[in-house]
Design a protein around this motif. Structure first.
Motif, mmCIF file in Angstrom:
data_model
loop_
_atom_site.group_PDB
_atom_site.id
_atom_site.type_symbol
_atom_site.label_atom_id
_atom_site.label_comp_id
_atom_site.label_asym_id
_atom_site.label_seq_id
_atom_site.Cartn_x
_atom_site.Cartn_y
_atom_site.Cartn_z
ATOM 1 N N GLY A 8 0.706 -1.181 -0.068
ATOM 2 C CA GLY A 8 -0.093 0.111 0.032
ATOM 3 C C GLY A 8 0.685 1.203 0.041
ATOM 4 O O GLY A 8 0.250 2.220 0.116
ATOM 5 N N SER A 17 -3.996 10.986 1.052
ATOM 6 C CA SER A 17 -4.077 9.969 2.007
ATOM 7 C C SER A 17 -3.439 8.706 1.324
ATOM 8 O O SER A 17 -3.509 8.500 0.242
ATOM 9 C CB SER A 17 -5.667 9.728 2.210
ATOM 10 O OG SER A 17 -6.078 10.771 2.880
ATOM 11 N N ARG A 19 -3.486 4.198 2.421
ATOM 12 C CA ARG A 19 -3.743 3.169 3.378
ATOM 13 C C ARG A 19 -2.735 1.917 3.078
ATOM 14 O O ARG A 19 -2.618 1.352 2.127
ATOM 15 C CB ARG A 19 -5.218 2.659 3.069
ATOM 16 C CG ARG A 19 -5.614 1.740 4.130
ATOM 17 C CD ARG A 19 -6.771 1.115 3.606
ATOM 18 N NE ARG A 19 -7.512 0.072 4.387
ATOM 19 C CZ ARG A 19 -8.592 -0.783 4.274
ATOM 20 N NH1 ARG A 19 -8.757 -1.028 2.972
ATOM 21 N NH2 ARG A 19 -9.132 -1.571 4.913
ATOM 22 N N SER A 21 -1.190 -1.875 4.267
ATOM 23 C CA SER A 21 -1.815 -2.975 4.825
ATOM 24 C C SER A 21 -0.753 -3.735 5.252
ATOM 25 O O SER A 21 0.352 -3.927 4.781
ATOM 26 C CB SER A 21 -2.850 -3.639 3.856
ATOM 27 O OG SER A 21 -3.866 -3.225 3.366
ATOM 28 N N PHE A 64 -3.480 9.602 11.558
ATOM 29 C CA PHE A 64 -3.213 8.115 11.115
ATOM 30 C C PHE A 64 -4.087 7.426 12.156
ATOM 31 O O PHE A 64 -4.538 7.880 13.177
ATOM 32 C CB PHE A 64 -1.780 7.842 11.577
ATOM 33 C CG PHE A 64 -0.700 8.368 10.544
ATOM 34 C CD1 PHE A 64 -1.104 9.277 9.658
ATOM 35 C CD2 PHE A 64 0.260 7.862 10.496
ATOM 36 C CE1 PHE A 64 -0.154 9.916 8.701
ATOM 37 C CE2 PHE A 64 1.429 8.413 9.778
ATOM 38 C CZ PHE A 64 1.090 9.474 8.802
ATOM 39 N N THR A 65 -4.740 6.435 11.444
ATOM 40 C CA THR A 65 -5.682 5.504 12.048
ATOM 41 C C THR A 65 -5.108 3.844 11.981
ATOM 42 O O THR A 65 -5.076 3.439 10.927
ATOM 43 C CB THR A 65 -7.107 5.486 11.746
ATOM 44 O OG1 THR A 65 -7.467 6.785 12.142
ATOM 45 C CG2 THR A 65 -8.064 4.660 12.680
ATOM 46 N N SER A 67 -5.970 -0.025 12.496
ATOM 47 C CA SER A 67 -6.930 -0.967 13.061
ATOM 48 C C SER A 67 -6.744 -2.344 12.344
ATOM 49 O O SER A 67 -5.531 -2.520 11.874
ATOM 50 C CB SER A 67 -8.329 -0.474 12.130
ATOM 51 O OG SER A 67 -7.964 -0.491 10.708
ATOM 52 N N TYR A 76 -4.188 -2.538 9.474
ATOM 53 C CA TYR A 76 -4.289 -1.448 8.488
ATOM 54 C C TYR A 76 -3.614 -0.244 9.150
ATOM 55 O O TYR A 76 -3.654 -0.107 10.339
ATOM 56 C CB TYR A 76 -5.552 -1.259 8.066
ATOM 57 C CG TYR A 76 -6.202 -2.409 7.435
ATOM 58 C CD1 TYR A 76 -7.121 -3.229 8.021
ATOM 59 C CD2 TYR A 76 -5.912 -2.742 6.047
ATOM 60 C CE1 TYR A 76 -7.807 -4.244 7.574
ATOM 61 C CE2 TYR A 76 -6.734 -3.808 5.497
ATOM 62 C CZ TYR A 76 -7.557 -4.377 6.327
ATOM 63 O OH TYR A 76 -8.216 -5.537 5.531
ATOM 64 N N GLN A 78 -4.304 3.875 7.986
ATOM 65 C CA GLN A 78 -4.740 4.769 7.421
ATOM 66 C C GLN A 78 -4.005 6.004 7.530
ATOM 67 O O GLN A 78 -3.961 6.617 8.681
ATOM 68 C CB GLN A 78 -6.290 4.920 7.718
ATOM 69 C CG GLN A 78 -6.905 6.177 6.654
ATOM 70 C CD GLN A 78 -7.158 5.691 5.344
ATOM 71 O OE1 GLN A 78 -7.288 4.654 4.779
ATOM 72 N NE2 GLN A 78 -7.067 6.821 4.522
ATOM 73 N N ASN A 80 -3.625 10.063 6.749
ATOM 74 C CA ASN A 80 -4.619 11.072 6.499
ATOM 75 C C ASN A 80 -3.661 12.438 6.475
ATOM 76 O O ASN A 80 -3.028 12.476 7.257
ATOM 77 C CB ASN A 80 -5.961 11.281 6.882
ATOM 78 C CG ASN A 80 -6.897 10.111 6.365
ATOM 79 O OD1 ASN A 80 -6.756 9.510 5.432
ATOM 80 N ND2 ASN A 80 -7.812 9.968 7.146
#
Length: 120
Positions: A8, A17, A19, A21, A64-65, A67, A76, A78, A80
């Motif tokens: 990714g 952005s 993402r 993985s 950032f997130t 999960s 993951y 994410q 942004n």
């Protein structure tokens, strides 16, 4: 033994952005992301426990997130509102124990990394 494969990464402009993985060969209690930019030490970005409890570095909070999908053994990240200073190789990491602080010594297993480049 846990094998990790990141994907990714890429090149984006500031404000964009991405993402990331990370596919794991088996589940690990704690999974995280680290990054290392040229000439700098590797730094912790975020971690997530099996329960979903997360920890973030101050530099990425709110942007950032992290999960995870425990059924698929995937974590993951994410990203942004990316900034040029986010440019780095991003590494997935895992450990069979509970998540400690975001230090690389707390993670036993590592992926090979994926490059993220943010241009201004």
């Amino acid at each position: 033994q846990v094998q990790l494969v990141e994907s990714g990464g890429g090149s984006v402009q500031a404000g964009g952005s991405l993402r990331l993985s990370c596919a794991a060969s088996s589940n690990a209690f704690c999974m995280g992301w680290f990054r290392q930019s040229a000439g700098e030490e590797r730094e912790g970005v975020a971690s997530v426990q099996y329960s979903g409890t997360t920890t973030y570095a101050d530099s990425v909070k709110g942007r950032f997130t992290i999960s995870r999908d425990n059924a698929k053994n995937i974590v993951y990240l994410q990203l942004n509102s990316l900034k040029p200073e986010d440019t780095a190789i991003y590494y997935c990491a895992a450990d069979l124990g509970r998540c400690g602080s975001l230090l690389d010594v707390n993670f036993r297993y590592w992926g090979l990394g994926t490059q993220v480049t943010v241009s201004s």
